[in-house]
Design an enzyme around this catalytic site. Structure first.
Site, short mmCIF file in Angstrom:
data_model
loop_
_atom_site.label_atom_id
_atom_site.label_comp_id
_atom_site.label_asym_id
_atom_site.label_seq_id
_atom_site.Cartn_x
_atom_site.Cartn_y
_atom_site.Cartn_z
N ASN A 193 0.81 -1.22 0.00
CA ASN A 193 0.00 0.00 0.00
C ASN A 193 0.84 1.27 0.00
OD1 ASN A 193 -2.09 -1.76 2.27
ND2 ASN A 193 -2.62 -1.32 0.15
N HIS A 243 -2.48 -6.48 -3.35
CA HIS A 243 -2.42 -5.17 -4.01
C HIS A 243 -1.05 -4.84 -4.58
CE1 HIS A 243 -6.45 -3.93 -3.00
NE2 HIS A 243 -6.25 -4.18 -1.72
#
Length: 270
Positions: A40, A68
């Protein structure tokens, strides 16, 4: 061997905190290795060369990922060519990134693995089978401490995996939910465990995003553009002591420290 592991470093707030306070933490804990979860780093969505280089330059040895990790397609080549960025082992081999990374410093040798859970997560292979296959075919476990970043939404899946590898690895550090859990312990066969190490970033938020945006989303069920918060900066991390000979954990210490900045942490470029 001493290891400092930062929980999910979220956006500019998280990067600023690590860059500003890592030297102080190094002086306090004297770690041999510094690791962080960095899926992130880039405003909560993946990482970039710019956002990760600042942390490597600050003294971070390795960055683990998660679901992610690849959110910034422009960074795929960078991820592919940097062995210190570790992708989940149970993703396809074609996904950019290094499936495991071994660091050697002086007489200390640490192998880092990243795995993603399956419950409430994007499709991937079983982390249990992926680890078992790697472990049974690897010589590393005879000569190295092993740390696993288990990136998962489900607490039960993390807990089950901790029991599954107890005695086979030195530590299982849970990431992904951005909420630190108070269950750090050393399991009976010598594996340090915590369900989630938490988030290093802005805690006056909803897991890193401005809380007003998320509240509106829950109220009205409409898609809204997420914006990272810069309020309530906090370090979430764990400190580990691992035995070089037995590869068992000797200590796990949970770190949760609010930080005060005189000015907005966004005033400086990073």
């Amino acid at each position: 061997m001493k290891v400092l592991f930062f929980g999910d470093v979220f956006g500019k707030a998280g990067r600023r905190i690590v860059c500003d306070y890592l030297a102080e933490l190094k002086e306090e804990f004297n770690p041999d290795f510094v690791i962080l979860n960095g899926e992130n780093l880039a405003d909560g969505r993946g990482l970039t060369e710019k956002t990760s280089k600042a942390l490597f330059n600050a003294g971070v040895d390795a960055i683990t990922g998660g679901n992610h990790l690849w959110d910034r397609a422009e960074s795929w080549d960078y991820i592919k060519n940097n062995p210190a960025i570790i992708k989940p082992l149970n993703y396809p081999a074609s996904a950019p990134g290094n499936p495991s990374y071994t660091i050697v410093k002086n007489d200390n040798k640490l192998t880092i693995i990243n795995l993603c859970g399956q419950l409430f997560m994007p499709p991937t292979n079983s982390p249990f089978i992926a680890f078992e296959t790697w472990f049974n075919s690897s010589y590393i476990y005879n000569s190295s401490c092993i740390l696993i970043d288990f990136h998962s939404e489900s607490t039960s899946e993390k807990r089950a995996f901790g029991w599954f590898v107890d005695g086979k690895v030195s530590a299982v550090i849970g990431t992904h939910t951005h909420i630190q859990t108070a269950d750090e312990e050393i399991l009976p066969q010598g594996t340090a465990y915590i369900t989630d190490v938490g988030m290093t970033g802005a805690h006056n938020s909803v897991i890193g995003v401005k809380k007003e945006i998320i509240i509106e989303k829950f109220k009205h069920c409409l898609p809204l553009r997420y914006e990272s918060s810069d309020l309530g900066p906090q370090i979430n991390a764990v400190y580990l002591e691992l035995d070089n000979l037995t590869h068992k954990a000797q200590k796990i210490l949970r770190i949760r420290r609010p930080i005060e900045y005189k000015n907005s942490i966004f005033n400086e470029e990073l």
